[in-house]
Design an enzyme around this catalytic site. Structure first.
Site, PDB file in Angstrom:
ATOM      1  CB  CYS A  42      24.749 -20.514  31.094  1.00  0.00           C
ATOM      2  SG  CYS A  42      23.618 -20.405  32.480  1.00  0.00           S
ATOM      3  CG  HIS A  78      20.238 -23.916  28.921  1.00  0.00           C
ATOM      4  ND1 HIS A  78      21.566 -23.867  28.573  1.00  0.00           N
ATOM      5  CD2 HIS A  78      20.082 -23.002  29.906  1.00  0.00           C
ATOM      6  CE1 HIS A  78      22.181 -22.969  29.335  1.00  0.00           C
ATOM      7  NE2 HIS A  78      21.305 -22.420  30.144  1.00  0.00           N
ATOM      8  CD  GLU A  79      16.651 -21.018  30.241  1.00  0.00           C
ATOM      9  OE1 GLU A  79      16.854 -20.924  31.464  1.00  0.00           O
ATOM     10  OE2 GLU A  79      17.352 -20.420  29.400  1.00  0.00           O
ATOM     11  CG  HIS A 114      19.199 -22.824  34.689  1.00  0.00           C
ATOM     12  ND1 HIS A 114      20.366 -22.602  35.371  1.00  0.00           N
ATOM     13  CD2 HIS A 114      19.397 -22.355  33.435  1.00  0.00           C
ATOM     14  CE1 HIS A 114      21.241 -22.015  34.549  1.00  0.00           C
ATOM     15  NE2 HIS A 114      20.677 -21.852  33.370  1.00  0.00           N
TER      16      HIS A 114
HETATM   17 ZN    ZN Z   1      21.560 -21.031  31.704  1.00  0.00          ZN
END
Ligand code: ZN
Length: 176
Positions: free
Chosen positions: A99, A141-142, A145
């Site tokens: 990341c 993953h995004e 966030h």
């Molecule tokens: Zn990340």
């Protein structure tokens, strides 16, 4: 304008980002900044708005392609606004993830193998896709966030123990 990255330990990485109500010139300018920031790092394949101190449900990605000579290049950047992930497959897959907000750190993360997504592009049009392989991984993953979730939250209990000291040091490094 390139924007500074927020690093592990920054409270901004833990907020649940707000939906984009309308694609205004301001949103377009934020997206342009996000793309410029991503392109300024050789190793960046995606950034969520929360990593750049922006509290909105937007992320940008660029998929890697291997050229004939075995070199890595990138596809055109893509803009993902207001993503909604549904129908995660019962099959799970483990992959090593890194990341940009946790430099030098990598860990195994278990996620569904496939997932469905609905999102808006920069024109405001809704797009639906069934995601597989690495593309599914990038979206998950995004999207994490945008919900204030980081890869360290998805580590196995064993890894949590193993990386505890390293992560403590990283938090200190960026927020002393
Ligand atoms: Zn990340």
């Amino acid at each position: 304008m390139k924007r500074p990255i927020t690093y592990y330990g920054d409270p901004g990485l833990r907020v649940k980002a707000k939906p984009v109500e309308k694609i205004t010139p301001e949103i377009e300018s934020i997206v342009a900044d996000m793309i410029e920031t991503m392109l300024s790092y050789d190793n960046a394949i995606g950034f969520a708005a929360t990593q750049l101190g922006i509290d909105l449900r937007i992320f940008v990605i660029r998929e890697e392609i291997e050229t004939s000579k075995g070199k890595i290049s990138f596809k055109e950047p893509e803009v993902i606004i207001n993503p909604i992930l549904t129908n995660p497959s019962p099959e799970m897959e483990s992959m090593v993830e890194g990341c940009m907000s946790i430099p030098g750190f990598q860990c195994e993360v278990v996620r569904p193998s496939t997932i469905h997504v609905k999102y808006q592009n920069l024109k405001g049009q809704w797009i639906e896709e069934d995601l597989t392989d690495f593309r599914a991984r990038m979206f998950m993953h995004e999207n994490d966030h945008l919900n204030g979730v980081l890869i360290v939250d998805r580590m196995t209990a064993k890894d949590k123990k193993k990386f505890d000291a390293i992560l403590k040091n990283l938090r200190k490094k960026y927020h002393s």
